[in-house]
Motif scaffolding. Sequence first.
Motif, PDB file in Angstrom:
ATOM      1  N   GLN A 307       0.810  -1.089  -0.118  1.00  0.00           N
ATOM      2  CA  GLN A 307       0.151  -0.141  -0.063  1.00  0.00           C
ATOM      3  C   GLN A 307       0.875   1.158   0.297  1.00  0.00           C
ATOM      4  OE1 GLN A 307       0.015  -2.279   2.324  1.00  0.00           O
ATOM      5  NE2 GLN A 307      -1.999  -3.061   3.205  1.00  0.00           N
ATOM      6  N   GLN A 308       0.307   2.470  -0.497  1.00  0.00           N
ATOM      7  CA  GLN A 308       0.909   3.693  -0.187  1.00  0.00           C
ATOM      8  C   GLN A 308       0.305   4.311   0.862  1.00  0.00           C
ATOM      9  OE1 GLN A 308       0.331   6.037  -3.894  1.00  0.00           O
ATOM     10  NE2 GLN A 308       1.109   4.594  -5.363  1.00  0.00           N
ATOM     11  N   PRO A 309       1.198   5.149   1.411  1.00  0.00           N
ATOM     12  CA  PRO A 309       0.409   6.064   2.426  1.00  0.00           C
ATOM     13  C   PRO A 309      -0.551   7.022   2.039  1.00  0.00           C
ATOM     14  CG  PRO A 309       2.374   7.048   1.890  1.00  0.00           C
ATOM     15  CD  PRO A 309       2.471   5.760   1.075  1.00  0.00           C
ATOM     16  N   THR A 310      -1.637   7.474   2.866  1.00  0.00           N
ATOM     17  CA  THR A 310      -2.653   8.150   2.582  1.00  0.00           C
ATOM     18  C   THR A 310      -2.076   9.500   2.043  1.00  0.00           C
ATOM     19  OG1 THR A 310      -4.211   7.204   4.003  1.00  0.00           O
ATOM     20  CG2 THR A 310      -4.986   9.407   3.150  1.00  0.00           C
ATOM     21  N   MET A 311      -2.453  10.069   0.947  1.00  0.00           N
ATOM     22  CA  MET A 311      -1.914  11.484   0.511  1.00  0.00           C
ATOM     23  C   MET A 311      -3.068  12.579   0.575  1.00  0.00           C
ATOM     24  SD  MET A 311       0.649  10.335  -2.519  1.00  0.00           S
ATOM     25  CE  MET A 311       1.914   9.124  -2.245  1.00  0.00           C
ATOM     26  N   LYS A 312      -2.962  13.397   1.520  1.00  0.00           N
ATOM     27  CA  LYS A 312      -4.158  14.204   1.650  1.00  0.00           C
ATOM     28  C   LYS A 312      -4.263  15.408   0.518  1.00  0.00           C
ATOM     29  CE  LYS A 312      -3.578  14.086   6.718  1.00  0.00           C
ATOM     30  NZ  LYS A 312      -3.230  14.771   7.954  1.00  0.00           N
ATOM     31  N   ASN A 313      -3.098  15.608  -0.121  1.00  0.00           N
ATOM     32  CA  ASN A 313      -3.099  16.503  -1.436  1.00  0.00           C
ATOM     33  C   ASN A 313      -4.036  15.752  -2.553  1.00  0.00           C
ATOM     34  OD1 ASN A 313      -1.124  14.658  -1.930  1.00  0.00           O
ATOM     35  ND2 ASN A 313       0.074  16.560  -2.631  1.00  0.00           N
ATOM     36  N   ARG A 314      -4.260  14.567  -2.745  1.00  0.00           N
ATOM     37  CA  ARG A 314      -5.080  13.816  -3.713  1.00  0.00           C
ATOM     38  C   ARG A 314      -6.441  14.560  -3.914  1.00  0.00           C
ATOM     39  NH1 ARG A 314      -3.077   7.806  -3.464  1.00  0.00           N
ATOM     40  NH2 ARG A 314      -1.446   7.784  -4.968  1.00  0.00           N
ATOM     41  N   ILE A 315      -7.014  14.634  -5.035  1.00  0.00           N
ATOM     42  CA  ILE A 315      -8.367  14.928  -5.200  1.00  0.00           C
ATOM     43  C   ILE A 315      -9.183  13.438  -4.887  1.00  0.00           C
ATOM     44  CG2 ILE A 315      -8.072  16.920  -6.449  1.00  0.00           C
ATOM     45  CD1 ILE A 315      -8.715  15.427  -8.972  1.00  0.00           C
ATOM     46  N   LEU A 316     -10.473  13.506  -4.914  1.00  0.00           N
ATOM     47  CA  LEU A 316     -11.045  12.388  -4.949  1.00  0.00           C
ATOM     48  C   LEU A 316     -10.961  11.263  -5.755  1.00  0.00           C
ATOM     49  CD1 LEU A 316     -13.154  10.779  -3.146  1.00  0.00           C
ATOM     50  CD2 LEU A 316     -15.068  11.740  -4.138  1.00  0.00           C
ATOM     51  N   ARG A 317     -11.156  11.753  -7.146  1.00  0.00           N
ATOM     52  CA  ARG A 317     -11.147  10.709  -8.282  1.00  0.00           C
ATOM     53  C   ARG A 317      -9.504  10.327  -8.488  1.00  0.00           C
ATOM     54  NH1 ARG A 317     -14.552  11.579 -12.069  1.00  0.00           N
ATOM     55  NH2 ARG A 317     -13.783   9.473 -12.939  1.00  0.00           N
ATOM     56  N   GLU A 318      -8.540  10.975  -7.892  1.00  0.00           N
ATOM     57  CA  GLU A 318      -7.299  10.318  -7.819  1.00  0.00           C
ATOM     58  C   GLU A 318      -7.284   9.291  -6.863  1.00  0.00           C
ATOM     59  OE1 GLU A 318      -4.114  13.697  -8.977  1.00  0.00           O
ATOM     60  OE2 GLU A 318      -4.953  13.801  -6.998  1.00  0.00           O
ATOM     61  N   HIS A 319      -7.915   9.230  -5.611  1.00  0.00           N
ATOM     62  CA  HIS A 319      -8.080   8.028  -4.827  1.00  0.00           C
ATOM     63  C   HIS A 319      -8.978   6.986  -5.445  1.00  0.00           C
ATOM     64  CE1 HIS A 319      -6.345   9.855  -1.100  1.00  0.00           C
ATOM     65  NE2 HIS A 319      -7.039  11.080  -1.149  1.00  0.00           N
ATOM     66  N   HIS A 320      -9.796   7.227  -6.194  1.00  0.00           N
ATOM     67  CA  HIS A 320     -10.645   6.298  -6.747  1.00  0.00           C
ATOM     68  C   HIS A 320      -9.849   5.484  -7.850  1.00  0.00           C
ATOM     69  CE1 HIS A 320     -14.738   8.477  -5.733  1.00  0.00           C
ATOM     70  NE2 HIS A 320     -14.205   7.865  -4.710  1.00  0.00           N
TER      71      HIS A 320
END
Length: 340
Positions: A307-320
Amino acid sequence: EAGMLASQSVAFQTMSNEALKLVNRDNIKSSTYVELQRFLNKNGISSLVEMIWPLPGETLASFQAGLAQLCELEADSFQVYPLLLMNNVELNQKREEYGLVTMKETDENSEAEIVVETKQVNAEAYGEGVRYVYAVCSLHTQRGLWALGRYLSKSGIVRYEDLFKSFVTFTRRFPQSAHSRFVEESVKHNDFVRFDNLGAMLYTNLHTDRESFDELIENFCRTQSFWGDPRARFLFEIDLLNRPYVYLGRVAPKKHKFEQLRVISASPEGYLVEIPDEHMDLLREYVTVQTLPGSKNRLEVSHKRVQQPTMKNRILREHHSYCEDMSQRMPSLMPLWRDP
């Protein structure tokens, strides 16, 4: 699952011989795919099975039965795509013959149309097929009831098809849950056709609303007849600990009151558990356990994988999009059960 060497993408498309005939793939029988799946299992290679919903000739019943059959054959994960109609595809010439009803692709630069009805599948059946896909992906691909589902099927207690159908029926009774809201909104707006839709569901089920998803699955299991079986309750608790995390260091203590095993401690990267003697063989049957000879029943469940660490600067679609990629590599996310 840690023993899996790689993940092999397999474009089954359908298990229906009638559908294979109508899309000119009847030179390859569904039995061929069955043998391929068995070969992959024998050689320790996980499978990412690609299916299409709905193909001409496929019914809701045959689609549901086909996915369930592949689960029984121990297919590892599923990716289900909509049927795209393009100018250079032969199916485009058979719209009336096959009763194809389409909608425009959401990408304005795309010339494709998406099939949402056929002669065999009306709008209502199409929606039910999508709900069934979400149930299969939630309970099987995303490991909601991975070990328990296999136990129920192999023991002849509950067939996969009945398990998935029961979950669809149950979740529709609880529209306020995050999972149910996601499913019904996706059906209403036909978000199923989006390339990252299953990734968005993974993001919901296993990250943002994980606790709610855990509770939904537990409440579902408690309403089923198999809940009276202590072996089933044990494997439910194993699934609760074994369900993967899509981001690094996000493990949290469970609210569930464990009865069939003991959770000694929890850390951001996993758990330390103790398994009763009477359940060790059952655990080894449904989960890969890496221990040395003479090891005791105390095990580390390490969720620190790829896994990657959670990146707070990502927008929602990037998380998806990230979760869509992870959904196709589930074995690499599964925790390691090993000596502490």
